[in-house]
Design a protein around this motif. Structure first.
Motif, PDB file in Angstrom:
ATOM      1  N   PHE A   1       6.311  -6.730 -10.883  1.00  0.00           N
ATOM      2  CA  PHE A   1       6.555  -5.940  -9.667  1.00  0.00           C
ATOM      3  C   PHE A   1       8.051  -5.711  -9.443  1.00  0.00           C
ATOM      4  CE2 PHE A   1       2.310  -5.752  -9.097  1.00  0.00           C
ATOM      5  CZ  PHE A   1       1.649  -6.808  -8.481  1.00  0.00           C
ATOM      6  N   LEU A   2       8.865  -6.736  -9.693  1.00  0.00           N
ATOM      7  CA  LEU A   2      10.304  -6.566  -9.501  1.00  0.00           C
ATOM      8  C   LEU A   2      10.891  -5.628 -10.546  1.00  0.00           C
ATOM      9  CD1 LEU A   2      11.463 -10.154  -8.460  1.00  0.00           C
ATOM     10  CD2 LEU A   2      10.636  -8.257  -7.053  1.00  0.00           C
ATOM     11  N   HIS A   3      10.265  -5.584 -11.730  1.00  0.00           N
ATOM     12  CA  HIS A   3      10.675  -4.609 -12.751  1.00  0.00           C
ATOM     13  C   HIS A   3      10.306  -3.188 -12.314  1.00  0.00           C
ATOM     14  CE1 HIS A   3      11.187  -2.627 -16.604  1.00  0.00           C
ATOM     15  NE2 HIS A   3       9.908  -2.298 -16.613  1.00  0.00           N
ATOM     16  N   MET A   4       9.152  -3.042 -11.700  1.00  0.00           N
ATOM     17  CA  MET A   4       8.708  -1.725 -11.266  1.00  0.00           C
ATOM     18  C   MET A   4       9.530  -1.190 -10.098  1.00  0.00           C
ATOM     19  SD  MET A   4       4.553  -2.180 -11.373  1.00  0.00           S
ATOM     20  CE  MET A   4       4.200  -0.472 -10.907  1.00  0.00           C
TER      21      MET A   4
ATOM     22  N   ARG B   1       0.833  -1.208   0.000  1.00  0.00           N
ATOM     23  CA  ARG B   1       0.000   0.000   0.000  1.00  0.00           C
ATOM     24  C   ARG B   1       0.867   1.256   0.000  1.00  0.00           C
ATOM     25  NH1 ARG B   1      -1.686   3.890  -0.851  1.00  0.00           N
ATOM     26  NH2 ARG B   1      -3.565   4.995  -0.201  1.00  0.00           N
ATOM     27  N   ARG B   2       1.974   1.243   0.736  1.00  0.00           N
ATOM     28  CA  ARG B   2       2.866   2.404   0.757  1.00  0.00           C
ATOM     29  C   ARG B   2       3.480   2.655  -0.607  1.00  0.00           C
ATOM     30  NH1 ARG B   2       4.133   0.425   6.006  1.00  0.00           N
ATOM     31  NH2 ARG B   2       5.863  -0.816   5.166  1.00  0.00           N
ATOM     32  N   LEU B   3       3.788   1.582  -1.332  1.00  0.00           N
ATOM     33  CA  LEU B   3       4.388   1.735  -2.657  1.00  0.00           C
ATOM     34  C   LEU B   3       3.417   2.404  -3.635  1.00  0.00           C
ATOM     35  CD1 LEU B   3       6.184  -1.707  -2.946  1.00  0.00           C
ATOM     36  CD2 LEU B   3       7.281   0.513  -2.673  1.00  0.00           C
ATOM     37  N   ARG B   4       2.122   2.184  -3.437  1.00  0.00           N
ATOM     38  CA  ARG B   4       1.128   2.820  -4.316  1.00  0.00           C
ATOM     39  C   ARG B   4       1.125   4.330  -4.131  1.00  0.00           C
ATOM     40  NH1 ARG B   4      -4.603   3.634  -3.851  1.00  0.00           N
ATOM     41  NH2 ARG B   4      -4.872   2.159  -2.133  1.00  0.00           N
ATOM     42  N   GLY B   5       1.437   4.795  -2.922  1.00  0.00           N
ATOM     43  CA  GLY B   5       1.507   6.225  -2.676  1.00  0.00           C
ATOM     44  C   GLY B   5       0.174   6.914  -2.844  1.00  0.00           C
ATOM     45  N   GLN B   6       0.180   8.066  -3.542  1.00  0.00           N
ATOM     46  CA  GLN B   6      -1.017   8.881  -3.712  1.00  0.00           C
ATOM     47  C   GLN B   6      -1.885   8.454  -4.896  1.00  0.00           C
ATOM     48  OE1 GLN B   6      -1.869  11.266  -1.429  1.00  0.00           O
ATOM     49  NE2 GLN B   6      -0.111  10.362  -0.361  1.00  0.00           N
ATOM     50  N   ARG B   7      -1.416   7.474  -5.655  1.00  0.00           N
ATOM     51  CA  ARG B   7      -2.203   7.023  -6.804  1.00  0.00           C
ATOM     52  C   ARG B   7      -3.421   6.224  -6.363  1.00  0.00           C
ATOM     53  NH1 ARG B   7       2.738   4.477 -10.218  1.00  0.00           N
ATOM     54  NH2 ARG B   7       3.391   4.026  -8.065  1.00  0.00           N
ATOM     55  N   SER B   8      -4.503   6.316  -7.117  1.00  0.00           N
ATOM     56  CA  SER B   8      -5.660   5.477  -6.850  1.00  0.00           C
ATOM     57  C   SER B   8      -5.332   4.038  -7.241  1.00  0.00           C
ATOM     58  CB  SER B   8      -6.866   5.959  -7.651  1.00  0.00           C
ATOM     59  OG  SER B   8      -6.664   5.709  -9.040  1.00  0.00           O
ATOM     60  N   ALA B   9      -6.157   3.115  -6.784  1.00  0.00           N
ATOM     61  CA  ALA B   9      -5.931   1.706  -7.139  1.00  0.00           C
ATOM     62  C   ALA B   9      -5.993   1.523  -8.653  1.00  0.00           C
ATOM     63  CB  ALA B   9      -6.955   0.820  -6.442  1.00  0.00           C
ATOM     64  N   GLY B  10      -6.924   2.242  -9.301  1.00  0.00           N
ATOM     65  CA  GLY B  10      -7.024   2.139 -10.756  1.00  0.00           C
ATOM     66  C   GLY B  10      -5.803   2.697 -11.459  1.00  0.00           C
ATOM     67  N   GLU B  11      -5.281   3.822 -10.990  1.00  0.00           N
ATOM     68  CA  GLU B  11      -4.079   4.417 -11.585  1.00  0.00           C
ATOM     69  C   GLU B  11      -2.876   3.500 -11.395  1.00  0.00           C
ATOM     70  OE1 GLU B  11      -4.073   8.026  -9.398  1.00  0.00           O
ATOM     71  OE2 GLU B  11      -5.114   9.185 -10.952  1.00  0.00           O
ATOM     72  N   PHE B  12      -2.789   2.896 -10.207  1.00  0.00           N
ATOM     73  CA  PHE B  12      -1.669   1.995  -9.965  1.00  0.00           C
ATOM     74  C   PHE B  12      -1.775   0.743 -10.833  1.00  0.00           C
ATOM     75  CE2 PHE B  12       2.006   0.960  -7.664  1.00  0.00           C
ATOM     76  CZ  PHE B  12       1.979  -0.396  -7.343  1.00  0.00           C
ATOM     77  N   ALA B  13      -3.006   0.230 -11.004  1.00  0.00           N
ATOM     78  CA  ALA B  13      -3.207  -0.934 -11.874  1.00  0.00           C
ATOM     79  C   ALA B  13      -2.769  -0.615 -13.297  1.00  0.00           C
ATOM     80  CB  ALA B  13      -4.672  -1.365 -11.843  1.00  0.00           C
ATOM     81  N   ALA B  14      -3.074   0.593 -13.769  1.00  0.00           N
ATOM     82  CA  ALA B  14      -2.644   0.997 -15.114  1.00  0.00           C
ATOM     83  C   ALA B  14      -1.128   1.037 -15.200  1.00  0.00           C
ATOM     84  CB  ALA B  14      -3.229   2.365 -15.462  1.00  0.00           C
ATOM     85  N   ALA B  15      -0.461   1.504 -14.124  1.00  0.00           N
ATOM     86  CA  ALA B  15       1.004   1.516 -14.109  1.00  0.00           C
ATOM     87  C   ALA B  15       1.560   0.101 -14.159  1.00  0.00           C
ATOM     88  CB  ALA B  15       1.506   2.235 -12.853  1.00  0.00           C
TER      89      ALA B  15
ATOM     90  N   VAL C   1      -4.562  -7.526  -3.239  1.00  0.00           N
ATOM     91  CA  VAL C   1      -3.184  -7.579  -2.741  1.00  0.00           C
ATOM     92  C   VAL C   1      -3.073  -6.807  -1.435  1.00  0.00           C
ATOM     93  CG1 VAL C   1      -0.809  -6.876  -3.176  1.00  0.00           C
ATOM     94  CG2 VAL C   1      -2.128  -7.924  -5.007  1.00  0.00           C
ATOM     95  N   GLU C   2      -3.593  -5.585  -1.445  1.00  0.00           N
ATOM     96  CA  GLU C   2      -3.436  -4.738  -0.268  1.00  0.00           C
ATOM     97  C   GLU C   2      -4.208  -5.264   0.938  1.00  0.00           C
ATOM     98  OE1 GLU C   2      -2.633  -0.601  -2.746  1.00  0.00           O
ATOM     99  OE2 GLU C   2      -4.444  -0.788  -1.515  1.00  0.00           O
ATOM    100  N   SER C   3      -5.291  -5.965   0.693  1.00  0.00           N
ATOM    101  CA  SER C   3      -6.061  -6.535   1.800  1.00  0.00           C
ATOM    102  C   SER C   3      -5.398  -7.779   2.375  1.00  0.00           C
ATOM    103  CB  SER C   3      -7.473  -6.893   1.318  1.00  0.00           C
ATOM    104  OG  SER C   3      -7.424  -8.023   0.449  1.00  0.00           O
ATOM    105  N   GLY C   4      -4.416  -8.318   1.674  1.00  0.00           N
ATOM    106  CA  GLY C   4      -3.749  -9.540   2.112  1.00  0.00           C
ATOM    107  C   GLY C   4      -4.374 -10.799   1.572  1.00  0.00           C
TER     108      GLY C   4
END
Length: 467
Positions: free
Chosen positions: A65-68, A13-27, A49-52
Motif C-alpha cells: 500500500f505504501l508503494h502504491m 474507499r476514496r483511494l479506490r475511486g471508480q475502480r471495482s473492488a476486483g479491479e483494485f485488488a488486481a492493482a 478493509v473498507e468495512s473496517g
C-alpha cells in the motif's frame, strides 16, 4: 456498553475511486509484484478493509500500500496504528487471517504473515558483514529457509548498519559493471530489510540511527536507479520519493540532495523538463551547506538538462557555466561516496545530452567523443552508455561511418552489460542510420546489430539519457 462494530474505512474507499473492488485488488497484486511481494488480494479482502474489519494490514500488505501511494502513512490510508490493534506480546492470530486459521504458516521471505517482518529484520540483524545482503541479491548461497531459522532479534547496532551500507556499495559496484536489468528484482530484498530495521526502532544511539536512515535512503535511491535504468520509471519515482521522505524525516541534507538529483534526472528522462529544473534547484538548495563543489556541479548539470528539454538554450548554457566553475574547484572530503562516477567523462556526457536535446548534433558529438576518451574502463556500463550516445549524435549529425564504428563498440560490450536504456539509445541510432543512404560501413553495422538481436527487450523503448 462499548460497541465493537467495525468503523468503515472511508479514506481507503476514496483511494479506490471508480475502480471495482476486483479491479483494485488486481492493482494491489500488480504493485506487490513490482516490489517482490506476494499477497493473495481479492475483492473480498478489499471489502473487509473498507468495512473496517481489517483495522491494520500485515507488514506485506503495508509495504504494498505504501508503494502504491508514495508519501502516505498508514493513518493516511485510514488504518489504525499497529500497537492499538494487536500487541507484540499478545501473539494473537493475524488480524488479516481468515477466521478458520488457528496457527500461522511457517514464515518465508515472501510470506503474507504477521511474522514476516521479523524474518526480514533478522536478515541483517544477525550479520556483521554484507553476507546476508549479498545472499538476498542472489550473490551468496544462503536460502530463505536458512534465513528464517536465524536467532531472535536483538538491538540494531554497528554490525547491522554496516550491512546496510555494504549492500548499497555492492549494488553500485554491480551496476557499474553490468547494468541494471538483472539486478533490480534482487535488490528489492535488502531494501525491504533495511526499512524493516528502521521500523523496528531499536537503535541504541543517535549516531547509529542517523547512519541507518542515511543507509536506508541511499539504498532506496540505488534500487530506484536500477528501476530507472531498466525502464521501470514509475517504480523509480516511488523509490526516489521514499528516499526523499526518509531524508526529510531524518533532517539529512546530503540524502535530500541526492534524492532530488535523481528525481531531476528521472523527470528529464520521462519528458517532464520543468519538473527536472525544479528538482535540480531544490537539490542545489539542499547541497549548498554541504561543502561539495562537485555535488553542486552535478546538480547544475541536472538543471541544464531540464532547461535543454524546455528549449531554453540561454538558461542551459548558464547552468553549464556554473557547473564548470564548481567542478574546477576540485574534489573535497565532503564529496558524497555515491559520486565516484562523476568525473570529466560524465561532465562531457551530460553536456552532450544537453546539446542533443537542443538539436545541436555536431556539438553534442564533440562532447560525446570526449566522454568516451576520458571514461574509466572500470565503469563498463558507462563505456557502453557513452558510446551509444556518441553513435546517436554522430548519426544525427550525418557522420554515418563514424557512427557505425561507435555502434560496433557498443555491440562489443552488450554481452557484459544489461541495460534497457543503452539498448534503447542504440536502437534509436540504428533507426536514424537505416534512413540514410547506407555506406558499406553502415550496412555492416546495421546487419551485425540485427544478427545480434540487440533490440530493446525491457519494459520501455524510450531512448533515455546518460546517468
Amino acid at each position: 456498553m462499548v460497541s465493537t462494530r467495525p468503523v468503515p474505512n472511508l479514506a481507503f474507499r476514496r483511494l479506490r475511486g471508480q475502480r471495482s473492488a476486483g479491479e483494485f485488488a488486481a492493482a494491489v497484486r500488480r504493485a506487490a509484484r513490482e516490489i517482490g511481494e506476494q499477497v493473495a488480494c481479492d475483492a473480498r479482502y478489499i471489502g473487509r478493509v473498507e468495512s473496517g474489519e481489517i483495522r491494520c494490514p500485515n507488514y506485506a500488505y503495508e509495504r504494498v500500500f505504501l508503494h502504491m501511494f508514495p508519501g502516505a502513512g498508514l493513518a493516511d490510508l485510514g488504518f489504525s496504528a499497529r500497537e492499538t490493534v494487536r500487541g507484540r506480546g499478545a501473539r494473537t492470530p493475524d488480524a488479516d487471517a481468515p477466521a478458520h486459521r488457528t496457527t500461522p504458516p511457517p514464515p518465508t521471505l515472501h510470506s503474507d504473515t504477521d511474522e514476516e517482518s521479523d524474518v526480514l529484520r533478522r536478515m541483517f540483524m544477525t550479520s556483521g558483514t554484507a553476507t546476508v545482503a549479498a545472499a538476498s541479491l542472489g550473490l551468496g548461497g544462503a536460502s530463505a529457509a536458512a534465513l528464517t531459522s536465524l536467532p531472535a532479534q536483538r538491538r540494531v547496532g554497528e554490525a547491522e548498519v554496516t550491512a546496510v551500507e555494504k549492500a548499497v556499495r555492492q549494488i553500485r559496484l554491480l551496476d557499474d559493471r553490468h547494468g541494471a536489468d538483472g539486478l533490480y528484482r534482487r535488490a528489492a530484498q535488502p531494501l525491504r530489510a533495511a526499512y524493516a530495521l528502521l521500523d523496528a526502532g531499536t537503535t541504541t544511539r543517535r549516531a547509529t540511527a542517523d547512519r541507518l536512515h542515511a543507509g536506508a535512503g541511499e539504498l532506496a535511491i540505488s534500487v530506484g536507479w536500477l528501476a530507472h535504468d531498466s525502464g521501470r520509471f514509475e517504480d523509480a519515482r516511488s523509490h526516489y520519493a521514499e528516499a526523499l521522505a526518509t531524508a526529510r524525516l531524518a533532517g539529512d541534507a546530503a540524502l535530500e540532495a541526492h534524492a532530488f538529483c535523481n528525481a531531476s534526472f528521472l523527470a528529464r528522462d520521462t519528458g517532464r523538463p520543468r519538473e527536472a529544473v525544479r528538482a535540480a534547484e531544490a537539490g542545489q538548495r539542499a547541497a549548498r551547506p554541504l561543502g561539495s563543489p562537485r555535488l553542486l556541479a552535478l546538480l547544475a548539470l541536472r538543471e541544464a538538462g531540464g532547461r535543454a528539454g524546455l528549449g531554453d538554450r540561454t538558461g542551459c548554457d548558464q547552468a553549464i557555466g556554473r557547473a564548470h566553475a564548481a567542478f574546477e574547484r576540485g574534489a573535497t572530503v565532503s564529496d558524497p561516496e555515491w559520486m565516484t562516477f562523476f568525473r570529466e567523462a560524465e561532465m562531457e556526457m551530460l553536456q552532450a545530452q544537453c546539446w542533443s536535446a537542443l538539436g545541436d548534433w555536431p556539438r553534442a558529438a564533440r562532447h560525446a567523443r570526449r566522454a568516451t576518451r576520458f571514461q574509466d574502463p572500470h565503469f563498463t556500463r558507462n563505456l557502453a552508455l557513452y558510446r551509444a550516445q556518441l553513435t546517436g549524435d554522430l548519426a544525427r549529425a550525418g557522420i554515418a561511418d563514424e557512427a557505425a564504428a561507435a555502434g560496433h563498440a557498443v555491440l562489443d560490450l552488450l554481452d557484459q552489460v544489461q541495460s534497457s536504456r543503452i539498448r534503447a539509445m542504440l536502437a534509436s541510432a540504428v533507426r536514424v542510420l537505416r534512413a540514410q543512404s547506407g555506406s558499406p560501413a553502415v550496412t555492416d553495422f546495421v546487419s551485425r546489430y540485427a544478427e545480434a538481436g540487440a533490440a530493446v527487450t525491457g519494459p520501455s523503448a524510450r531512448p533515455p539519457a546518460a546517468r
